[in-house]
Enzyme design. Structure first.
Site, PDB file in Angstrom:
ATOM      1  N   TYR A 156       0.838  -1.209   0.000  1.00  0.00           N
ATOM      2  CA  TYR A 156       0.000   0.000   0.000  1.00  0.00           C
ATOM      3  C   TYR A 156       0.875   1.262   0.000  1.00  0.00           C
ATOM      4  CZ  TYR A 156      -3.803   3.127   1.540  1.00  0.00           C
ATOM      5  OH  TYR A 156      -4.718   4.148   1.640  1.00  0.00           O
ATOM      6  N   LYS A 160       1.080   4.215  -2.857  1.00  0.00           N
ATOM      7  CA  LYS A 160       0.729   5.607  -2.553  1.00  0.00           C
ATOM      8  C   LYS A 160       1.917   6.552  -2.754  1.00  0.00           C
ATOM      9  CE  LYS A 160      -3.583   4.796  -1.647  1.00  0.00           C
ATOM     10  NZ  LYS A 160      -4.615   5.273  -2.577  1.00  0.00           N
TER      11      LYS A 160
HETATM   12  P1  NAP Z   1     -13.432   2.348   0.716  1.00  0.00           P
HETATM   13  O1  NAP Z   1     -14.422   2.882   1.701  1.00  0.00           O
HETATM   14  O2  NAP Z   1     -12.966   0.949   0.860  1.00  0.00           O
HETATM   15  O3  NAP Z   1     -14.037   2.573  -0.767  1.00  0.00           O
HETATM   16  C1  NAP Z   1     -13.259   2.201  -1.856  1.00  0.00           C
HETATM   17  C2  NAP Z   1     -13.947   2.612  -3.144  1.00  0.00           C
HETATM   18  O4  NAP Z   1     -13.098   2.229  -4.246  1.00  0.00           O
HETATM   19  C3  NAP Z   1     -15.270   1.908  -3.383  1.00  0.00           C
HETATM   20  O5  NAP Z   1     -16.138   2.769  -4.067  1.00  0.00           O
HETATM   21  C4  NAP Z   1     -14.881   0.732  -4.268  1.00  0.00           C
HETATM   22  O6  NAP Z   1     -15.918   0.215  -5.085  1.00  0.00           O
HETATM   23  C5  NAP Z   1     -13.826   1.382  -5.133  1.00  0.00           C
HETATM   24  N1  NAP Z   1     -12.920   0.423  -5.755  1.00  0.00           N
HETATM   25  C6  NAP Z   1     -12.129  -0.494  -5.158  1.00  0.00           C
HETATM   26  N2  NAP Z   1     -11.449  -1.183  -6.087  1.00  0.00           N
HETATM   27  C7  NAP Z   1     -11.828  -0.696  -7.288  1.00  0.00           C
HETATM   28  C8  NAP Z   1     -11.497  -1.005  -8.624  1.00  0.00           C
HETATM   29  N3  NAP Z   1     -10.622  -1.978  -8.929  1.00  0.00           N
HETATM   30  N4  NAP Z   1     -12.078  -0.308  -9.622  1.00  0.00           N
HETATM   31  C9  NAP Z   1     -12.988   0.676  -9.340  1.00  0.00           C
HETATM   32  N5  NAP Z   1     -13.328   1.014  -8.091  1.00  0.00           N
HETATM   33  C10 NAP Z   1     -12.774   0.324  -7.087  1.00  0.00           C
HETATM   34  O7  NAP Z   1     -12.098   3.235   0.712  1.00  0.00           O
HETATM   35  P2  NAP Z   1     -11.856   4.719   1.278  1.00  0.00           P
HETATM   36  O8  NAP Z   1     -11.404   4.606   2.676  1.00  0.00           O
HETATM   37  O9  NAP Z   1     -12.980   5.600   0.936  1.00  0.00           O
HETATM   38  O10 NAP Z   1     -10.567   5.129   0.410  1.00  0.00           O
HETATM   39  C11 NAP Z   1     -10.660   5.885  -0.787  1.00  0.00           C
HETATM   40  C12 NAP Z   1      -9.253   6.255  -1.233  1.00  0.00           C
HETATM   41  O11 NAP Z   1      -8.616   7.021  -0.203  1.00  0.00           O
HETATM   42  C13 NAP Z   1      -8.341   5.057  -1.490  1.00  0.00           C
HETATM   43  O12 NAP Z   1      -7.475   5.312  -2.551  1.00  0.00           O
HETATM   44  C14 NAP Z   1      -7.559   4.951  -0.192  1.00  0.00           C
HETATM   45  O13 NAP Z   1      -6.323   4.301  -0.374  1.00  0.00           O
HETATM   46  C15 NAP Z   1      -7.391   6.419   0.149  1.00  0.00           C
HETATM   47  N6  NAP Z   1      -7.123   6.649   1.557  1.00  0.00           N
HETATM   48  C16 NAP Z   1      -8.009   6.305   2.514  1.00  0.00           C
HETATM   49  C17 NAP Z   1      -7.707   6.542   3.851  1.00  0.00           C
HETATM   50  C18 NAP Z   1      -8.642   6.213   4.962  1.00  0.00           C
HETATM   51  O14 NAP Z   1      -8.258   6.402   6.127  1.00  0.00           O
HETATM   52  N7  NAP Z   1      -9.836   5.725   4.695  1.00  0.00           N
HETATM   53  C19 NAP Z   1      -6.482   7.131   4.184  1.00  0.00           C
HETATM   54  C20 NAP Z   1      -5.597   7.475   3.167  1.00  0.00           C
HETATM   55  C21 NAP Z   1      -5.922   7.236   1.861  1.00  0.00           C
HETATM   56  P3  NAP Z   1     -16.926  -0.949  -4.521  1.00  0.00           P
HETATM   57  O15 NAP Z   1     -17.833  -0.252  -3.552  1.00  0.00           O
HETATM   58  O16 NAP Z   1     -17.636  -1.446  -5.718  1.00  0.00           O
HETATM   59  O17 NAP Z   1     -16.059  -1.969  -3.859  1.00  0.00           O
END
Ligand code: NAP
Length: 248
Positions: A156, A160
């Site tokens: 990861y 990133k």
């Molecule tokens: P999440 O709640 O798990 O949601 C992930 C989203 O990405 C969902 O809409 C999912 O679709 C979609 N997705 C996953 N794989 C995909 C693919 N192969 N093609 C198209 N769509 C796909 O994640 P989140 O926490 O909101 O994170 C969003 C972004 O922010 C990510 O890049 C993550 O690494 C980054 N981020 C998050 C955090 C945190 O603390 N949450 C911190 C730093 C960075 P489905 O619903 O269909 O599965």
């Protein structure tokens, strides 16, 4: 406020979490929005039904961001449906955590492909359109983990960190065409992704956050709004942390 009035945005991974917050924020600011998901079709349909109105066009597409050919088809379909793309938010991402000693090749490949290759796939295919328009804002979702690393997340963190290098390079390549490219590095945001973390990891994160709380999707969406709108018109090649001071 209408900060995105007349703009069209494509957001990957808009069915849940941070992506859903970005979809909601962008629609509320007047943008036409296309968003993708991988498997949550019911959730995606619900969001479209809730947000679509005479004043706002919203459409969901099932498309695997990790797949080069699907990304090409997606951009083509979105341009057919909406005529233009002003803002691309590469938000889709996954975690498959493991200590390096136990990490499989599959876990490495899955995370690199969904988190990093996807950013290449979408950006590559939208570029011709943005170059022709001589305008565009690309926002890539990195993470503070990409900046300072994290035990158990080598795949990861690498994906990133790769996004940050990609973002700076693209900003240098296409800045003269009035296309901006920035990254956002969220800290610990309350979504399904962080729900998966064990209590020990959560406590360790919380104790290191100066603001002593988790972030909300909307707080990341606000930063996307800033970078996507004309408020960020002279910002490119940057990585903005949204982390309550964690990355300090
Ligand atoms: P999440 O709640 O798990 O949601 C992930 C989203 O990405 C969902 O809409 C999912 O679709 C979609 N997705 C996953 N794989 C995909 C693919 N192969 N093609 C198209 N769509 C796909 O994640 P989140 O926490 O909101 O994170 C969003 C972004 O922010 C990510 O890049 C993550 O690494 C980054 N981020 C998050 C955090 C945190 O603390 N949450 C911190 C730093 C960075 P489905 O619903 O269909 O599965």
């Amino acid at each position: 406020m209408g900060l995105l009035k007349g703009k069209m945005a494509l957001i990957t991974g808009g069915s849940r979490g941070i992506g859903e917050s970005i979809v909601r924020k962008f629609v509320s600011e007047g943008a036409a929005v296309a968003f993708t998901y991988r498997s949550s079709s019911e959730k995606a349909d619900k969001i479209v039904a809730e947000l679509s109105s005479a004043h706002s066009k919203v459409k969901a597409y099932q498309s695997d961001a990790a797949d080069f050919a699907q990304a090409e088809l997606l951009i083509k379909s979105v341009l057919e449906d909406f005529d233009k793309i002003d803002i691309l938010v590469n938000n889709a991402g996954i975690t498959q955590d493991n200590l390096l000693m136990r990490m499989s090749e599959e876990q490495w490949d899955n995370v690199i492909n969904v988190n990093l290759k996807s950013v290449f796939n979408l950006t590559k295919h939208v570029m011709r359109h943005m170059m022709r328009n001589r305008a565009g804002s690309i926002i890539n979702m990195s993470s503070v983990v990409g900046v300072f690393g994290n035990a158990g997340q080598a795949n990861y963190a690498a994906s990133k960190a790769g996004i940050i290098g990609f973002t700076k390079s693209v900003a240098k390549e296409v800045g003269s065409r009035n296309i901006r490219c920035n990254a956002i590095a969220p800290g610990f945001i309350e979504t399904d992704m962080t729900e998966e973390l064990d209590d020990k990891t959560k406590e360790a994160f919380l104790s290191g956050i100066p603001m002593k709380r988790l972030g909300q999707g909307e707080e990341v969406a606000n930063t996307c709004l800033f970078l996507g709108s004309d408020l960020g018109s002279y910002i490119s090649g940057q990585t903005i942390s949204v982390c309550g001071g964690l990355n300090t």
